[in-house]
Every structure is written in structure tokens, then in C-alpha cells.
Design an enzyme around this catalytic site. Structure first.
Site, PDB file in Angstrom:
ATOM      1  N   SER A   1     -22.745  27.510  44.378  1.00 25.99           N
ATOM      2  CA  SER A   1     -23.239  26.980  45.655  1.00 25.99           C
ATOM      3  C   SER A   1     -22.094  27.011  46.662  1.00 25.99           C
ATOM      4  O   SER A   1     -20.925  26.840  46.283  1.00 25.99           O
ATOM      5  CB  SER A   1     -23.727  25.539  45.487  1.00 25.99           C
ATOM      6  OG  SER A   1     -23.927  24.936  46.757  1.00 25.99           O
TER       7      SER A   1
ATOM      8  N   TYR B   1     -21.361  17.248  42.571  1.00 25.77           N
ATOM      9  CA  TYR B   1     -22.139  18.503  42.586  1.00 25.77           C
ATOM     10  C   TYR B   1     -21.237  19.652  43.029  1.00 25.77           C
ATOM     11  O   TYR B   1     -21.208  20.720  42.390  1.00 25.77           O
ATOM     12  CB  TYR B   1     -23.338  18.361  43.531  1.00 25.77           C
ATOM     13  CG  TYR B   1     -24.144  19.637  43.673  1.00 25.77           C
ATOM     14  CD1 TYR B   1     -25.019  20.034  42.668  1.00 25.77           C
ATOM     15  CD2 TYR B   1     -24.017  20.448  44.804  1.00 25.77           C
ATOM     16  CE1 TYR B   1     -25.747  21.206  42.790  1.00 25.77           C
ATOM     17  CE2 TYR B   1     -24.739  21.621  44.934  1.00 25.77           C
ATOM     18  CZ  TYR B   1     -25.608  21.993  43.925  1.00 25.77           C
ATOM     19  OH  TYR B   1     -26.325  23.162  44.042  1.00 25.77           O
TER      20      TYR B   1
HETATM   21  P1  NAP Z   1     -35.089  23.708  41.232  1.00 21.69           P
HETATM   22  O1  NAP Z   1     -36.190  24.278  42.049  1.00 21.69           O
HETATM   23  O2  NAP Z   1     -34.986  22.230  41.080  1.00 21.69           O
HETATM   24  O3  NAP Z   1     -35.120  24.399  39.789  1.00 21.69           O
HETATM   25  C1  NAP Z   1     -34.193  24.012  38.806  1.00 21.69           C
HETATM   26  C2  NAP Z   1     -34.551  24.703  37.503  1.00 21.69           C
HETATM   27  O4  NAP Z   1     -33.657  24.237  36.497  1.00 21.69           O
HETATM   28  C3  NAP Z   1     -35.958  24.398  37.053  1.00 21.69           C
HETATM   29  O5  NAP Z   1     -36.526  25.532  36.459  1.00 21.69           O
HETATM   30  C4  NAP Z   1     -35.755  23.312  36.009  1.00 21.69           C
HETATM   31  O6  NAP Z   1     -36.819  23.389  35.066  1.00 21.69           O
HETATM   32  C5  NAP Z   1     -34.419  23.722  35.403  1.00 21.69           C
HETATM   33  N1  NAP Z   1     -33.740  22.601  34.787  1.00 21.69           N
HETATM   34  C6  NAP Z   1     -33.393  21.426  35.369  1.00 21.69           C
HETATM   35  N2  NAP Z   1     -32.831  20.618  34.461  1.00 21.69           N
HETATM   36  C7  NAP Z   1     -32.814  21.295  33.282  1.00 21.69           C
HETATM   37  C8  NAP Z   1     -32.384  20.998  31.967  1.00 21.69           C
HETATM   38  N3  NAP Z   1     -31.836  19.801  31.668  1.00 21.69           N
HETATM   39  N4  NAP Z   1     -32.525  21.930  30.997  1.00 21.69           N
HETATM   40  C9  NAP Z   1     -33.089  23.123  31.282  1.00 21.69           C
HETATM   41  N5  NAP Z   1     -33.524  23.468  32.503  1.00 21.69           N
HETATM   42  C10 NAP Z   1     -33.398  22.567  33.494  1.00 21.69           C
HETATM   43  O7  NAP Z   1     -33.675  24.171  41.808  1.00 21.69           O
HETATM   44  P2  NAP Z   1     -33.195  25.544  42.456  1.00 21.69           P
HETATM   45  O8  NAP Z   1     -32.937  25.276  43.890  1.00 21.69           O
HETATM   46  O9  NAP Z   1     -34.057  26.676  42.069  1.00 21.69           O
HETATM   47  O10 NAP Z   1     -31.770  25.631  41.742  1.00 21.69           O
HETATM   48  C11 NAP Z   1     -31.371  26.714  40.928  1.00 21.69           C
HETATM   49  C12 NAP Z   1     -29.858  26.807  41.000  1.00 21.69           C
HETATM   50  O11 NAP Z   1     -29.461  27.088  42.347  1.00 21.69           O
HETATM   51  C13 NAP Z   1     -29.120  25.517  40.613  1.00 21.69           C
HETATM   52  O12 NAP Z   1     -27.990  25.840  39.830  1.00 21.69           O
HETATM   53  C14 NAP Z   1     -28.703  24.936  41.943  1.00 21.69           C
HETATM   54  O13 NAP Z   1     -27.569  24.122  41.844  1.00 21.69           O
HETATM   55  C15 NAP Z   1     -28.426  26.205  42.731  1.00 21.69           C
HETATM   56  N6  NAP Z   1     -28.460  26.034  44.186  1.00 21.69           N
HETATM   57  C16 NAP Z   1     -29.566  25.607  44.812  1.00 21.69           C
HETATM   58  C17 NAP Z   1     -29.547  25.406  46.183  1.00 21.69           C
HETATM   59  C18 NAP Z   1     -30.734  24.902  46.935  1.00 21.69           C
HETATM   60  O14 NAP Z   1     -30.586  24.492  48.112  1.00 21.69           O
HETATM   61  N7  NAP Z   1     -31.935  24.932  46.357  1.00 21.69           N
HETATM   62  C19 NAP Z   1     -28.365  25.682  46.925  1.00 21.69           C
HETATM   63  C20 NAP Z   1     -27.240  26.124  46.243  1.00 21.69           C
HETATM   64  C21 NAP Z   1     -27.296  26.313  44.873  1.00 21.69           C
HETATM   65  P3  NAP Z   1     -37.424  22.196  34.179  1.00 21.69           P
HETATM   66  O15 NAP Z   1     -37.563  20.993  35.060  1.00 21.69           O
HETATM   67  O16 NAP Z   1     -38.718  22.787  33.708  1.00 21.69           O
HETATM   68  O17 NAP Z   1     -36.452  22.009  33.055  1.00 21.69           O
END
Ligand code: NAP
Length: 274
Positions: free
Chosen positions: A154, A167
């Protein structure tokens, strides 16, 4: 119907020549979008997250549309017994040559308000699981001399000013780990990419307990993943889709490298001489 079957058969035949991709956090958001894109490119998939029903629904649609084969491997990556099954799959399944370390979470609030146990969970998911899964697959990929590891970091990992200290620290870890692994594994034929999104419209913000009224402007998740895949195809080490002036990253990384010779000196710098 016959034409549809021929298309699926042809795509399936194609898929056999492409490596399978294991995607963590594939039930929604960035991971589910990557699953869509890799399936459309003809890669078989292994989807990992906790919510098996959501992954099954995604897989059913993608199998029908693309003909690729998709396995569901439900696991809570913060639990030692459950991540062990994912590690075993990465160690043993020769078809998997791409690991997408995407699962991650945020944590709302300031450091003094965040419960220590919640911080520990965040670190377990955002750093420990990423490292364990990379460690499970890297020896096999290095021995074979191909494959890729994609780690989702990120921009927060570059910006302590944003007030998400833990984070951001986990994401700084992901960036460093990726850069280090790129140096170690690159010469062995394994490509390592760090992807640094900024705010992207997914469930992450709601899950972290963010206040709806104070959300920043968001990038669309499709735009984010498509841009990240352009970086992947270029074999870029660090891909920052929201950064329009790429020279800024080059200057930042250049400044870091310029310090390296100084780290080898044995005398304290003159400003520290009492
Ligand atoms: P999201 O929509 O909340 O999805 C997160 C995913 O991780 C879901 O599939 C969730 O599935 C899974 N997950 C969460 N806890 C878990 C656990 N304990 N074990 C296994 N799986 C788990 O978030 P996203 O935005 O797509 O994030 C994906 C990545 O991008 C993350 O690493 C996040 O830090 C990074 N990121 C996101 C943003 C943003 O603004 N969205 C910005 C920068 C970086 P389940 O609940 O089914 O387990």
C-alpha cells in the site's frame, strides 16, 4: 451450444500451457478482481479466503465464462493450522507458479485506541502470512527457475503522515520483503512484484470500521487491478498505479541507494562527534 463448448475446450487447452495462480483474499475486492483477470487470461486458479461460499459463487461464474479450472481452499490465514494447508499446497502443487499475496486488512483508530490483540491479528495477516506463503513457494520456484510472487502492499507503507501506523508498518514490511526477494530470487528466474494501491473502493474500509463520512476519494478496483497487471506484464519491481509521475519513485529509490555506501563506514558521522 456446440460453439460454446468448442470455445471452452480451446481455452482449456490454452490454460494447460499457463501456470496456475494461487490468490489469497480472493472472495472479494482486489483479490476477486485479479481472479477474474487471471481466469480470462487462461490461468487455472486456487482461491484462498475464509468465505468458501463467496469464492464458490465467483468460481462458478468464472468456470462457465472462461473454462479454466478453479479450486477453492478455504483458510483463515491467521490460524497456524489453516495456513499450513495453503503452505502445503504451494510447496507440493507443481502447477502453481504464481502466488498472489493479496489477503489483508486495515484497522481503524489511532495507536493508543487500537487493542493490542487486534494489532497482533493485523500483523499476523498482513505480514506473517505473506512471508510464510512466499517461503512455502519460493524454494520450488527458484529450483525450477520460473514463476512469480505478487505482494499487495500500500502507499500507506510510504506515508506515516496518513496516521495508520501499524497498517502502514505492515505495508512497509511488504514493500521491503518484495524488494529483498526480488534481489534474491530475480537471478534465479523468479519475478517478484510489489503492488502499492492507494485508496481503492472495496469492502476493506467498512471491515476496518472506517467512518463512511470521512472516506478519501477511491480508485475503482477494476482500474487498480488492470493497471497493476500492466506493471506485472512489464516485469516491474514496484508498481504504484495512483502515482502519475513515475520519476518521483525513481528519485526516492535513488536517494535510498545513494545512502548505501555510507552504511559501510566505521566512523560516526561528524554531526555525532561530541
Ligand atoms: P477486502 O475487499 O476487504 O478483501 C480482503 C480479502 O482478504 C477478502 O477476500 C477476505 O476474505 C480476505 N481475508 C481477510 N482476512 C482474512 C484472513 N484472516 N484469512 C484469509 N483471508 C482473509 O480488501 P481489499 O481492498 O480487496 O484488500 C486487498 C489487499 O489490498 C489488502 O492487502 C489491502 O491491505 C490492500 N490494499 C487495499 C487498499 C484499499 O483501499 N482497498 C489500498 C491499499 C492496499 P474473507 O473475509 O472471506 O476471509
Amino acid at each position: 451450444m456446440i460453439i460454446m463448448n468448442i470455445v471452452i475446450f480451446w481455452k482449456k487447452g490454452n490454460a494447460m500451457t499457463k501456470p496456475a495462480v494461487l490468490i489469497t483474499g480472493a472472495s472479494t475486492g482486489i483479490g476477486a478482481t485479479y481472479a477474474d483477470r487471471f481466469a480470462r487470461r487462461g490461468h487455472d486458479l486456487v482461491l484462498v479466503a475464509r468465505d468458501a461460499a463467496r469464492m464458490e459463487a465467483l468460481a462458478t461464474g468464472l468456470r462457465a465464462q472462461t473454462g479454466v479450472s478453479i479450486d477453492i481452499l478455504p483458510a483463515d490465514l491467521t490460524r497456524a493450522d489453516e495456513i499450513a494447508a495453503v503452505e502445503a499446497r504451494l510447496r507440493d502443487d507443481d502447477r502453481i507458479s504464481i502466488l498472489l499475496n493479496n489477503a489483508g486488512a486495515g484497522l481503524n483508530g489511532s495507536f493508543v485506541d487500537q487493542p493490542t490483540d487486534a494489532i497482533t491479528q493485523l500483523i499476523a495477516l498482513n505480514t506473517t502470512s505473506v512471508t510464510r506463503l512466499a517461503s512455502a513457494v519460493a524454494p520450488r520456484l527458484a529450483a525450477r527457475g520460473d514463476g512469480a510472487i505478487i505482494n499487495i502492499g500500500s502507499v500507506v507503507g510510504l506515508a506515516p503522515e496518513l496516521g495508520m501506523s501499524v497498517y502502514g508498518a505492515t505495508k512497509a514490511f511488504v514493500l521491503f520483503l518484495s524488494q529483498g526477494l526480488a534481489l534474491e530470487l530475480g537471478p534465479k528466474g523468479v519475478y517478484v512484484q510489489a503492488v502499492l494501491p492507494a485508496a481503492t473502493r472495496t469492502e476493506l474500509w467498512g471491515r476496518a470500521g472506517a467512518d463512511e463520512a470521512n472516506l478519501p476519494p477511491m480508485m475503482d478496483v477494476n482500474d487498480l487491478v488492470d493497471a497493476a497487471l500492466v506493471g506485472f506484464d512489464k516485469r516491474e519491481g514496484v508498481t504504484i498505479p495512483p502515482l502519475h509521475d513515475g520519476r518521483l519513485w525513481d528519485a526516492f529509490d535513488g536517494a535510498r541507494k545513494a545512502m548505501l555506501p555510507g552504511f559501510g563506514t566505521t566512523q560516526p558521522a561528524s554531526r555525532y562527534v561530541a
